[in-house]
Design a protein around this motif. Sequence first.
Motif, PDB file in Angstrom:
ATOM      1  N   GLU A  82       0.833  -1.212   0.000  1.00  0.00           N
ATOM      2  CA  GLU A  82       0.000   0.000   0.000  1.00  0.00           C
ATOM      3  C   GLU A  82       0.864   1.257   0.000  1.00  0.00           C
ATOM      4  O   GLU A  82       0.542   2.253  -0.651  1.00  0.00           O
ATOM      5  N   LEU A 119       0.319   4.088  -2.741  1.00  0.00           N
ATOM      6  CA  LEU A 119      -0.497   5.232  -2.348  1.00  0.00           C
ATOM      7  C   LEU A 119       0.199   6.309  -1.535  1.00  0.00           C
ATOM      8  O   LEU A 119      -0.366   7.398  -1.372  1.00  0.00           O
ATOM      9  N   LEU A 179      -6.787   6.371  -7.987  1.00  0.00           N
ATOM     10  CA  LEU A 179      -5.609   6.397  -8.849  1.00  0.00           C
ATOM     11  C   LEU A 179      -5.834   7.258 -10.095  1.00  0.00           C
ATOM     12  O   LEU A 179      -6.928   7.411 -10.565  1.00  0.00           O
ATOM     13  N   LEU A 229      -9.958   2.174  -3.997  1.00  0.00           N
ATOM     14  CA  LEU A 229      -8.562   2.535  -4.260  1.00  0.00           C
ATOM     15  C   LEU A 229      -8.343   2.826  -5.741  1.00  0.00           C
ATOM     16  O   LEU A 229      -7.601   3.737  -6.115  1.00  0.00           O
TER      17      LEU A 229
END
Length: 567
Positions: free
Chosen positions: A380, A384, A567, A563
Amino acid sequence: MVGSWSPFDVAFTDENKSSNHARSILFQERLDQILKTWDPAEVPAFNGKFSRKWFADQIGCSPSTLTTSPRLRKALMRWEEKHLKKMVSGASRREDDETNVVRLPRKKSGGRIYKVPVAVAQVKNSPTKIVPTLVWEDGMDEWVGDYARNLIFRSPNGTSSVEETVKKLRQFRTFQRRHNVAYEHVTDDFLIAFQAEMEAQGRASPKRRDEIVSAVHDFLKWADGQGRLVNQVQTRPKNEYDLPDDYQFPISSELVTVRGRHGKSYDKWVSTLTGGATHSTYGTRRTPTSEEVLKLGEVVDGDERNGVRNKLIMDWALFTGARVSEIVQLRESDLPSFDNVQAFFDDDGGLKVFEVWVDRKNRGRSMLRVPGDLALRTAEYIALDAQRLHIIGGSLEGHRRNDDFIFLSERGRTLHTDSITRIFRGFFKTAGIKKANIHRLRAKFITEMIEFQLDRYAAGGIQVDPTSSWQETILVSACQAMGHSHPISLLPYLTEILQRRTTTDGKIEPRSVEIREQSLRDSVKQLSASLSMFPRLGEIQKLVAEKRINEALEAVGDFQDQLREML
């Protein structure tokens, strides 16, 4: 005989008996008379040395006086070195026959030191010098013998000084031979184990232990300089080596300024295990407690500058036992992509344990076992983390490759091991943790591993004590997990635990249920703290723990969709 002299030629007078000083002068006069008049060929000699007992009998003193008196000792040594070529055995050789066979005493297993006359064959009229030589029952110790000859012929060291060095090396070589460790596998960890054994035996003071380790370090430096070892010991600044920036010497050194006997100062590379020229660091390093580790985690979490990166580095050291030099090797390709989050879970919904291969110290390519939650958080972070993405967007122009290193500097380069050490030195100081650094988190990992294995033995009803064979089993298992080249390098950790848990009758006391539960709670608390910044993942983990697998899989899918939208 050139001349004759008897110790009774000069009798003690009342005046001579009045003081030790007068007796010392008298003995000196008698020795001078003997050295001037006697033929060296007629003086008994044994093992490459003229008989001290013979001289003592002639002078009328005890043999120990010839050693304790500086005047007598120096005068005798000068005469001895001058007449070495005239030295002959005190007993004539007899032809072999059945009547002169003598039963030799049984050899001892330990090494013995012989004083051997040596001359340089290639040099005409080369002086003969006495070289203390270490000999085992299976032959001469070649490395130590060559080193001693080097000290005698190339350095201004006298025979007695070199003999003292050989005695120190004999202790180390005894330890090395007993554990069957080759020179190229000798590391700082092995030297620490050697220190621990000397301390446990109680035969040497802390100062003496430091002197022995310093002698071993000088010996290994010489071997490295001779090409017998290759880049094993640091003997010059690192920028003078053609080595990778993150290369760590198996035997570490530090450059210090040493003050000589006559006030002159010079620079010298010395062992870091003795604290250089001022103090010893061995025994001052300590393993952080569970409470201190939690406090450290809070400090690292609270740092706004690359806090997520630094917390992950801390957890990789704490939960995998990886060295800093191994952590900086990690690449994005070592773990599944966070886009494929389901790859982190097995068929039953539990987190997988991942295997990551790195170049480990003295072991070449070897494996790290990575807990699933740590692998998931790392993935992650790669996908991110805003600060990491900013570094990639700026320094790397937004280009990402699957072989990129995970932990980057702010310039987009591989994070250097020295930088990590410096960063965490500040964190440890802020957390109030003294005499420890990030490298000691490995010690926390191995300590918990050994404690757990001891608990398993005790729970299984296995009788454990310091003399049983289970020690090797524990060390081998821990060695494989820690990436050490030899089990003996982990002996100090086991020794410390045994000393703490050994009862008065010599048995190993198992940890109480309360202590084991507290240790488990601490581990859970540390993991929970690691997941605190990921509340959604924490909720998923809770569903898995409650065996609500279908709901967990649905939540994972929803989280993955969210998620992707980011992006």
